[in-house]
Design a protein around this motif. Structure first.
Motif, PDB file in Angstrom:
ATOM      1  N   PHE A 154      32.975   0.070  33.121  1.00  0.00           N
ATOM      2  CA  PHE A 154      32.691  -0.467  32.184  1.00  0.00           C
ATOM      3  C   PHE A 154      31.404  -1.090  33.444  1.00  0.00           C
ATOM      4  O   PHE A 154      30.099  -1.819  32.728  1.00  0.00           O
ATOM      5  CB  PHE A 154      33.785  -2.250  32.801  1.00  0.00           C
ATOM      6  N   VAL A 155      31.498  -1.267  34.403  1.00  0.00           N
ATOM      7  CA  VAL A 155      30.418  -1.722  35.524  1.00  0.00           C
ATOM      8  C   VAL A 155      29.123  -1.046  34.543  1.00  0.00           C
ATOM      9  O   VAL A 155      27.692  -1.634  34.890  1.00  0.00           O
ATOM     10  CB  VAL A 155      30.907  -1.722  37.017  1.00  0.00           C
ATOM     11  N   VAL A 156      29.300  -0.179  35.047  1.00  0.00           N
ATOM     12  CA  VAL A 156      28.299   1.330  34.261  1.00  0.00           C
ATOM     13  C   VAL A 156      28.009   0.943  32.924  1.00  0.00           C
ATOM     14  O   VAL A 156      26.703   0.388  32.564  1.00  0.00           O
ATOM     15  CB  VAL A 156      27.909   2.235  34.471  1.00  0.00           C
ATOM     16  N   ALA A 157      28.787   0.776  31.837  1.00  0.00           N
ATOM     17  CA  ALA A 157      28.145   0.435  30.606  1.00  0.00           C
ATOM     18  C   ALA A 157      27.700  -0.640  30.485  1.00  0.00           C
ATOM     19  O   ALA A 157      26.606  -1.377  29.762  1.00  0.00           O
ATOM     20  CB  ALA A 157      29.637   0.548  29.521  1.00  0.00           C
ATOM     21  N   ASN A 158      28.293  -2.242  31.149  1.00  0.00           N
ATOM     22  CA  ASN A 158      28.130  -3.634  30.693  1.00  0.00           C
ATOM     23  C   ASN A 158      26.457  -3.367  31.073  1.00  0.00           C
ATOM     24  O   ASN A 158      26.321  -4.347  30.467  1.00  0.00           O
ATOM     25  CB  ASN A 158      28.889  -4.669  30.966  1.00  0.00           C
ATOM     26  N   LEU A 159      25.995  -3.069  32.066  1.00  0.00           N
ATOM     27  CA  LEU A 159      24.679  -2.864  32.393  1.00  0.00           C
ATOM     28  C   LEU A 159      23.335  -3.073  31.572  1.00  0.00           C
ATOM     29  O   LEU A 159      23.154  -3.762  31.472  1.00  0.00           O
ATOM     30  CB  LEU A 159      23.919  -2.473  34.637  1.00  0.00           C
ATOM     31  N   PRO A 160      23.848  -1.943  31.479  1.00  0.00           N
ATOM     32  CA  PRO A 160      22.769  -2.319  30.188  1.00  0.00           C
ATOM     33  C   PRO A 160      22.654  -2.543  28.900  1.00  0.00           C
ATOM     34  O   PRO A 160      21.494  -3.515  27.606  1.00  0.00           O
ATOM     35  CB  PRO A 160      22.429  -0.632  29.632  1.00  0.00           C
ATOM     36  N   ALA A 161      23.966  -3.454  28.293  1.00  0.00           N
ATOM     37  CA  ALA A 161      24.012  -4.213  27.343  1.00  0.00           C
ATOM     38  C   ALA A 161      24.162  -5.885  27.734  1.00  0.00           C
ATOM     39  O   ALA A 161      22.980  -6.476  26.520  1.00  0.00           O
ATOM     40  CB  ALA A 161      26.148  -4.445  27.618  1.00  0.00           C
ATOM     41  N   CYS A 162      24.146  -5.998  28.876  1.00  0.00           N
ATOM     42  CA  CYS A 162      23.627  -7.287  29.380  1.00  0.00           C
ATOM     43  C   CYS A 162      21.760  -7.392  29.308  1.00  0.00           C
ATOM     44  O   CYS A 162      21.395  -8.874  29.181  1.00  0.00           O
ATOM     45  CB  CYS A 162      24.492  -7.336  31.008  1.00  0.00           C
ATOM     46  N   ALA A 163      21.395  -6.417  29.805  1.00  0.00           N
ATOM     47  CA  ALA A 163      19.935  -6.177  30.117  1.00  0.00           C
ATOM     48  C   ALA A 163      19.208  -6.326  28.532  1.00  0.00           C
ATOM     49  O   ALA A 163      18.406  -6.865  28.480  1.00  0.00           O
ATOM     50  CB  ALA A 163      19.220  -4.608  30.580  1.00  0.00           C
ATOM     51  N   LEU A 164      19.865  -6.076  27.617  1.00  0.00           N
ATOM     52  CA  LEU A 164      19.472  -5.393  26.722  1.00  0.00           C
ATOM     53  C   LEU A 164      19.735  -7.018  26.127  1.00  0.00           C
ATOM     54  O   LEU A 164      18.701  -7.428  24.841  1.00  0.00           O
ATOM     55  CB  LEU A 164      20.684  -4.356  25.349  1.00  0.00           C
ATOM     56  N   TRP A 165      20.722  -8.090  26.154  1.00  0.00           N
ATOM     57  CA  TRP A 165      20.836  -8.862  25.470  1.00  0.00           C
ATOM     58  C   TRP A 165      19.788  -9.606  25.936  1.00  0.00           C
ATOM     59  O   TRP A 165      19.540 -10.613  24.994  1.00  0.00           O
ATOM     60  CB  TRP A 165      22.248  -8.714  25.542  1.00  0.00           C
ATOM     61  N   ALA A 166      20.013  -9.710  27.185  1.00  0.00           N
ATOM     62  CA  ALA A 166      19.197 -10.719  28.072  1.00  0.00           C
ATOM     63  C   ALA A 166      16.944 -11.004  27.439  1.00  0.00           C
ATOM     64  O   ALA A 166      16.562 -11.094  27.273  1.00  0.00           O
ATOM     65  CB  ALA A 166      18.945 -10.346  29.087  1.00  0.00           C
ATOM     66  N   VAL A 167      16.707  -9.220  26.954  1.00  0.00           N
ATOM     67  CA  VAL A 167      15.567  -8.802  26.455  1.00  0.00           C
ATOM     68  C   VAL A 167      15.289  -9.042  25.547  1.00  0.00           C
ATOM     69  O   VAL A 167      14.207 -10.296  24.579  1.00  0.00           O
ATOM     70  CB  VAL A 167      15.450  -7.589  26.253  1.00  0.00           C
ATOM     71  N   VAL A 168      16.827  -9.558  24.519  1.00  0.00           N
ATOM     72  CA  VAL A 168      16.450  -9.904  22.848  1.00  0.00           C
ATOM     73  C   VAL A 168      16.885 -11.471  22.827  1.00  0.00           C
ATOM     74  O   VAL A 168      15.440 -11.276  21.857  1.00  0.00           O
ATOM     75  CB  VAL A 168      17.791  -9.035  22.255  1.00  0.00           C
ATOM     76  N   TYR A 169      17.397 -12.190  23.002  1.00  0.00           N
ATOM     77  CA  TYR A 169      17.195 -13.028  23.140  1.00  0.00           C
ATOM     78  C   TYR A 169      16.160 -14.283  23.680  1.00  0.00           C
ATOM     79  O   TYR A 169      15.797 -14.818  23.579  1.00  0.00           O
ATOM     80  CB  TYR A 169      18.079 -13.910  23.821  1.00  0.00           C
ATOM     81  N   ALA A 170      14.835 -13.071  24.966  1.00  0.00           N
ATOM     82  CA  ALA A 170      14.105 -13.927  25.257  1.00  0.00           C
ATOM     83  C   ALA A 170      12.563 -13.973  24.884  1.00  0.00           C
ATOM     84  O   ALA A 170      12.198 -14.099  24.233  1.00  0.00           O
ATOM     85  CB  ALA A 170      13.378 -13.234  26.959  1.00  0.00           C
ATOM     86  N   ALA A 171      13.709 -12.795  24.352  1.00  0.00           N
ATOM     87  CA  ALA A 171      11.832 -12.212  22.524  1.00  0.00           C
ATOM     88  C   ALA A 171      11.592 -13.247  21.569  1.00  0.00           C
ATOM     89  O   ALA A 171      11.438 -13.525  20.863  1.00  0.00           O
ATOM     90  CB  ALA A 171      12.718 -10.795  21.979  1.00  0.00           C
ATOM     91  N   ILE A 172      13.044 -13.321  21.866  1.00  0.00           N
ATOM     92  CA  ILE A 172      13.763 -15.057  20.256  1.00  0.00           C
ATOM     93  C   ILE A 172      12.930 -15.650  21.680  1.00  0.00           C
ATOM     94  O   ILE A 172      11.581 -16.685  20.710  1.00  0.00           O
ATOM     95  CB  ILE A 172      14.584 -14.755  20.032  1.00  0.00           C
ATOM     96  N   GLY A 173      12.487 -16.126  21.849  1.00  0.00           N
ATOM     97  CA  GLY A 173      12.192 -17.414  22.544  1.00  0.00           C
ATOM     98  C   GLY A 173      10.585 -17.045  23.023  1.00  0.00           C
ATOM     99  O   GLY A 173      10.022 -18.492  23.072  1.00  0.00           O
ATOM    100  N   LEU A 174      10.304 -15.393  22.546  1.00  0.00           N
ATOM    101  CA  LEU A 174       8.384 -15.793  23.124  1.00  0.00           C
ATOM    102  C   LEU A 174       8.035 -15.925  21.956  1.00  0.00           C
ATOM    103  O   LEU A 174       7.437 -16.176  22.011  1.00  0.00           O
ATOM    104  CB  LEU A 174       8.785 -14.163  23.622  1.00  0.00           C
ATOM    105  N   ALA A 175       9.329 -15.401  21.100  1.00  0.00           N
ATOM    106  CA  ALA A 175       8.619 -15.794  19.861  1.00  0.00           C
ATOM    107  C   ALA A 175       8.006 -17.529  19.392  1.00  0.00           C
ATOM    108  O   ALA A 175       6.916 -17.805  19.113  1.00  0.00           O
ATOM    109  CB  ALA A 175       9.133 -14.773  18.260  1.00  0.00           C
ATOM    110  N   GLY A 176       9.040 -18.602  19.542  1.00  0.00           N
ATOM    111  CA  GLY A 176       9.430 -19.769  19.626  1.00  0.00           C
ATOM    112  C   GLY A 176       8.227 -20.029  20.413  1.00  0.00           C
ATOM    113  O   GLY A 176       7.357 -21.263  20.055  1.00  0.00           O
ATOM    114  N   GLY A 177       8.139 -20.017  21.524  1.00  0.00           N
ATOM    115  CA  GLY A 177       6.616 -20.682  22.329  1.00  0.00           C
ATOM    116  C   GLY A 177       5.661 -20.351  22.254  1.00  0.00           C
ATOM    117  O   GLY A 177       4.689 -20.835  21.936  1.00  0.00           O
ATOM    118  N   SER A 178       5.525 -18.460  21.124  1.00  0.00           N
ATOM    119  CA  SER A 178       4.371 -18.343  20.542  1.00  0.00           C
ATOM    120  C   SER A 178       3.278 -19.420  19.631  1.00  0.00           C
ATOM    121  O   SER A 178       2.701 -19.029  19.183  1.00  0.00           O
ATOM    122  CB  SER A 178       3.873 -16.871  20.839  1.00  0.00           C
ATOM    123  N   ILE A 179       4.861 -19.622  18.854  1.00  0.00           N
ATOM    124  CA  ILE A 179       4.379 -19.875  17.349  1.00  0.00           C
ATOM    125  C   ILE A 179       4.101 -21.340  17.306  1.00  0.00           C
ATOM    126  O   ILE A 179       2.698 -22.132  17.336  1.00  0.00           O
ATOM    127  CB  ILE A 179       5.527 -19.869  16.153  1.00  0.00           C
TER     128      ILE A 179
END
Length: 189
Positions: A130-155
């Protein structure tokens, strides 16, 4: 700079708390912070938003997983994390076949994380896995939601407009996925 550090600390706390109490809109928090970071004009701040969001999600997931492992189904029912036993059995079966991909995808699907965490805990998925598998899951999640915010901030020209757009987009996506799952569930019965 002190304000940025304090804001990142609060982002970590909000996301960590939201990982344990699933009604907190953690994706919207990361998206909003990313939209604000875009207007600050420093790319390092955007990376720090992703890191704070991922770290908060990771620590919160570890806490929730620990509570599920040690508290069992009784605690999950008491906290109203567990509502549908049939769905939980199906998730357990998917976890037995593909542990890491299921954890990765569950973090990105609105409402998908809690059933997978419960199934993993109740199926006895090892802490190490769990500790190993959840690390990339959380990183990917944060990148996706930050990208949504980046899109909103740039528009939008004003930071508050980008934050509001990111939050509305996250809420609409969550609503659409919930509607789709309910419709798909009704069609299968």
């Amino acid at each position: 700079m002190i304000a940025t550090v304090a804001a990142l600390g609060w982002l970590f706390v909000v996301v960590c708390f939201g990982a344990i109490v699933p009604i907190v809109p953690t994706g919207a928090a990361v998206s909003g912070a990313a939209a604000l970071a875009f207007h600050e004009g420093r790319p390092v701040t955007m990376l720090l938003v992703v890191a704070a969001g991922a770290a908060g999600a990771y620590v919160g997931d570890l806490a929730m997983y620990g509570m599920c492992r040690f508290g069992g189904e009784q605690l999950a029912r008491r906290l109203r994390w567990l509502r549908d036993g049939e769905h939980l059995a199906a998730v357990k079966a998917r976890l037995r076949d593909r542990q890491v991909p299921v954890l990765l995808v569950s973090r990105l699907l609105p409402g998908g994380r809690v059933p997978v965490l419960l199934a993993a805990a109740f199926a006895g998925l090892s802490w190490r896995t769990f500790v190993v598998a959840n690390l990339p899951a959380c990183a990917l999640w944060a990148v996706v939601y930050a990208a949504i915010g980046l899109a909103g901030g740039s528009i939008f020209p004003e930071p508050w407009q980008g934050v509001l757009a990111a939050i509305i987009l996250i809420l609409l996506v969550n609503r659409a996925v919930t509607w789709w799952n309910a419709r798909r569930g009704a069609a299968s019965t």
